[in-house]
Design a protein around this motif. Structure first.
Motif, PDB file in Angstrom:
ATOM      1  N   LEU A  99       0.826  -1.207   0.000  1.00  0.00           N
ATOM      2  CA  LEU A  99       0.000   0.000   0.000  1.00  0.00           C
ATOM      3  C   LEU A  99       0.862   1.259   0.000  1.00  0.00           C
ATOM      4  N   LYS A 100       1.890   1.267   0.846  1.00  0.00           N
ATOM      5  CA  LYS A 100       2.754   2.446   0.962  1.00  0.00           C
ATOM      6  C   LYS A 100       3.514   2.724  -0.325  1.00  0.00           C
ATOM      7  N   TYR A 101       4.085   1.683  -0.925  1.00  0.00           N
ATOM      8  CA  TYR A 101       4.960   1.876  -2.078  1.00  0.00           C
ATOM      9  C   TYR A 101       4.220   1.975  -3.406  1.00  0.00           C
ATOM     10  N   TYR A 102       3.138   1.166  -3.548  1.00  0.00           N
ATOM     11  CA  TYR A 102       2.529   1.042  -4.880  1.00  0.00           C
ATOM     12  C   TYR A 102       1.010   1.230  -4.891  1.00  0.00           C
ATOM     13  N   GLY A 103       0.438   1.595  -3.732  1.00  0.00           N
ATOM     14  CA  GLY A 103      -1.000   1.857  -3.684  1.00  0.00           C
ATOM     15  C   GLY A 103      -1.866   0.627  -3.868  1.00  0.00           C
ATOM     16  N   ILE A 104      -1.353  -0.546  -3.489  1.00  0.00           N
ATOM     17  CA  ILE A 104      -2.077  -1.803  -3.689  1.00  0.00           C
ATOM     18  C   ILE A 104      -2.817  -2.187  -2.404  1.00  0.00           C
ATOM     19  N   HIS A 105      -4.141  -2.411  -2.528  1.00  0.00           N
ATOM     20  CA  HIS A 105      -4.996  -2.817  -1.414  1.00  0.00           C
ATOM     21  C   HIS A 105      -5.378  -4.290  -1.541  1.00  0.00           C
ATOM     22  N   PRO A 106      -5.672  -4.963  -0.437  1.00  0.00           N
ATOM     23  CA  PRO A 106      -6.087  -6.372  -0.500  1.00  0.00           C
ATOM     24  C   PRO A 106      -7.379  -6.592  -1.273  1.00  0.00           C
ATOM     25  N   TYR A 107      -8.257  -5.598  -1.306  1.00  0.00           N
ATOM     26  CA  TYR A 107      -9.539  -5.795  -1.961  1.00  0.00           C
ATOM     27  C   TYR A 107      -9.475  -5.593  -3.472  1.00  0.00           C
ATOM     28  N   GLN A 108      -8.351  -5.132  -4.000  1.00  0.00           N
ATOM     29  CA  GLN A 108      -8.235  -4.918  -5.441  1.00  0.00           C
ATOM     30  C   GLN A 108      -8.049  -6.249  -6.178  1.00  0.00           C
ATOM     31  N   LYS A 109      -8.541  -6.309  -7.396  1.00  0.00           N
ATOM     32  CA  LYS A 109      -8.492  -7.548  -8.178  1.00  0.00           C
ATOM     33  C   LYS A 109      -7.058  -7.865  -8.599  1.00  0.00           C
ATOM     34  N   TYR A 110      -6.677  -9.141  -8.426  1.00  0.00           N
ATOM     35  CA  TYR A 110      -5.346  -9.540  -8.869  1.00  0.00           C
ATOM     36  C   TYR A 110      -5.341 -10.993  -9.335  1.00  0.00           C
ATOM     37  N   VAL A 111      -4.303 -11.327 -10.097  1.00  0.00           N
ATOM     38  CA  VAL A 111      -4.109 -12.687 -10.601  1.00  0.00           C
ATOM     39  C   VAL A 111      -2.899 -13.284  -9.907  1.00  0.00           C
ATOM     40  N   LYS A 112      -3.036 -14.498  -9.367  1.00  0.00           N
ATOM     41  CA  LYS A 112      -1.896 -15.178  -8.763  1.00  0.00           C
ATOM     42  C   LYS A 112      -1.718 -16.533  -9.417  1.00  0.00           C
ATOM     43  N   PHE A 113      -0.495 -17.036  -9.381  1.00  0.00           N
ATOM     44  CA  PHE A 113      -0.144 -18.291 -10.038  1.00  0.00           C
ATOM     45  C   PHE A 113       0.380 -19.249  -8.986  1.00  0.00           C
ATOM     46  N   THR A 114      -0.346 -20.345  -8.759  1.00  0.00           N
ATOM     47  CA  THR A 114       0.003 -21.261  -7.675  1.00  0.00           C
ATOM     48  C   THR A 114      -0.029 -22.701  -8.152  1.00  0.00           C
TER      49      THR A 114
END
Length: 410
Positions: A99-114
């Motif tokens: 959040l501090k460095y890149y403005g990314i919140h947990p509720y924002q949509k994202y793609v992860k590869f697992t």
């Protein structure tokens, strides 16, 4: 160091395993981390159920703990357990930095590869993705084998419109190449890319940043520890000192800075504390003599050696290491953690893939059964490659360092 001292004393008061460590090593000051021995992956394997702090073993059997399993580039399966509140407290350290460095919140949509991301059939790696929640698209990375798979993937990402990607360099390179090959532009919604799990080559980082027109940052972490270090906008990968304490071990001893094996203590996990755990990576850890422009004064991981995946390419097919890792991980879980290590070697000249497995001493008689099970799963997956497969018993494993899951010999 006051936080470390307080944590160590608390662990010794509440954890029988570490009370024995203090007694057996005649540690006069339980708050002095330098007096503790190094905890290896073998120790962690052998004491999987002994490192619980008082009261947490009951929660484990009641299935009230979060389980994290890891083999990664080591091919040595280990399991770590967390009290849910401590796990999320540990993860919050990393989220605060995002959040501090890149403005990314947990509720924002994202793609992860697992790995093993799709709940269902035991060995079903044909399913490529799952919408885990309204804001998370989970990609089964072991299913990505051909250029057509990556074409389908970038179309799915376009449809999902994520804010950011949580991705391994191996997959990132393939996706970048797919965008270029098919002359497709990434969705403008993507404003950040986080690289995890492997070394991110600078040339790939620059290509991805240009393609997405977004910052690309490294996150150094593990299943055992969660976040360890995180790259700020000024390209310094700072230690997440609220979560971990990091040292370097080399032939001269263990030091707070320098180059050597990463020795890590988690400062949040009370259920299964890991004190001076040998992560297996070789890192260079540097002190900051003046604050970073980002404001941090925390030490910096300037280099990580290892964590590089190779793949076998035959025609248009990629026999990627994630598929191999997924296969062995699934089988190991099915057989109740029967394996102590595993790895693959591939001979290009002979088109021969050999899987080396090491079994626990009590289960060596199971080798033939396990061999047949592995072959029954692997052979259908790689028949189209024209590759022969064999399973061999690994007699001696080097516990002091990581080896590659997949090594190409010639």
């Amino acid at each position: 160091m006051a936080k470390i001292e307080t944590f160590l004393k608390s662990v010794v008061e509440t954890n029988g395993f570490y009370r024995n460590v203090v007694s057996q090593n005649q540690i006069s000051d339980p708050g002095n981390i330098m007096l503790y021995p190094i905890l290896t992956r073998k120790h962690l394997q052998e004491n999987r159920y002994n490192i619980f702090s008082d009261g947490y073993e009951k929660l484990y059997y009641a299935q009230q703990l979060i389980s994290q399993s890891s083999s990664g580039t080591s091919g040595v399966p280990v399991y770590v357990y967390w009290d849910p509140k401590d796990y999320y407290c540990s993860m919050r350290v990393l989220w605060n930095k995002r959040l501090k460095y890149y403005g990314i919140h947990p509720y924002q949509k994202y793609v992860k590869f697992t790995l093993n991301s799709i709940v269902g059939g035991e060995y079903n790696d044909e399913i490529m993705w799952l919408k885990e929640s309204p804001n998370v698209l989970n990609i089964n990375r072991s299913s990505l084998r051909t250029p057509k798979d990556y074409r389908r993937l970038i179309e799915k990402i376009e449809e999902f419109e994520p804010k950011w990607l949580y991705i391994q360099p191996y997959i990132l390179r393939k996706i970048v190449e797919a965008y270029i090959t098919y002359n497709i532009t990434p969705p403008p919604s993507i404003s950040y890319v986080e690289s995890v799990g492997e070394l991110l080559p600078l040339e790939l980082k620059d290509r991805a940043a240009k393609l997405y027109n977004a910052p690309v940052a490294n996150m150094y972490g593990s299943e055992e520890m969660n976040g360890i270090a995180y790259e700020c906008p000024f390209h310094q990968m700072h230690i997440l000192s609220e979560n971990v304490y990091v040292e370097c071990q080399n032939i001269t001893g263990t030091h707070p800075f320098g180059q050597g094996e990463a020795i890590i203590t988690n400062l949040v996990n009370k259920a299964m504390p890991l004190i001076r755990y040998n992560q297996g990576d070789i890192i260079t850890l540097e002190n900051l003599y003046r604050p970073c422009p980002c404001g941090s004064t925390e030490p910096v991981v300037s280099k990580i050696t290892g964590r590089v995946y190779e793949n076998i390419t035959v025609g248009e097919l990629d026999l990627n290491p994630y598929m191999l890792l997924s296969t062995l991980s699934n089988i190991n879980n099915q057989f109740n953690s029967i394996l102590t290590s595993y790895r693959f070697e591939y001979s290009k000249s002979n088109r021969r893939l050999v899987c080396f497995i090491e079994l626990t001493e009590q289960k060596k008689s199971w080798f033939e059964n396990l061999k047949n099970e592995i072959l029954s799963v692997l052979i259908p997956k790689i028949m189209s490659f024209g590759v022969t497969v064999d399973i061999c018993h690994e007699e001696v494993h080097n516990w002091n360092s990581k080896h590659k899951i997949l090594e190409i010999l010639d």
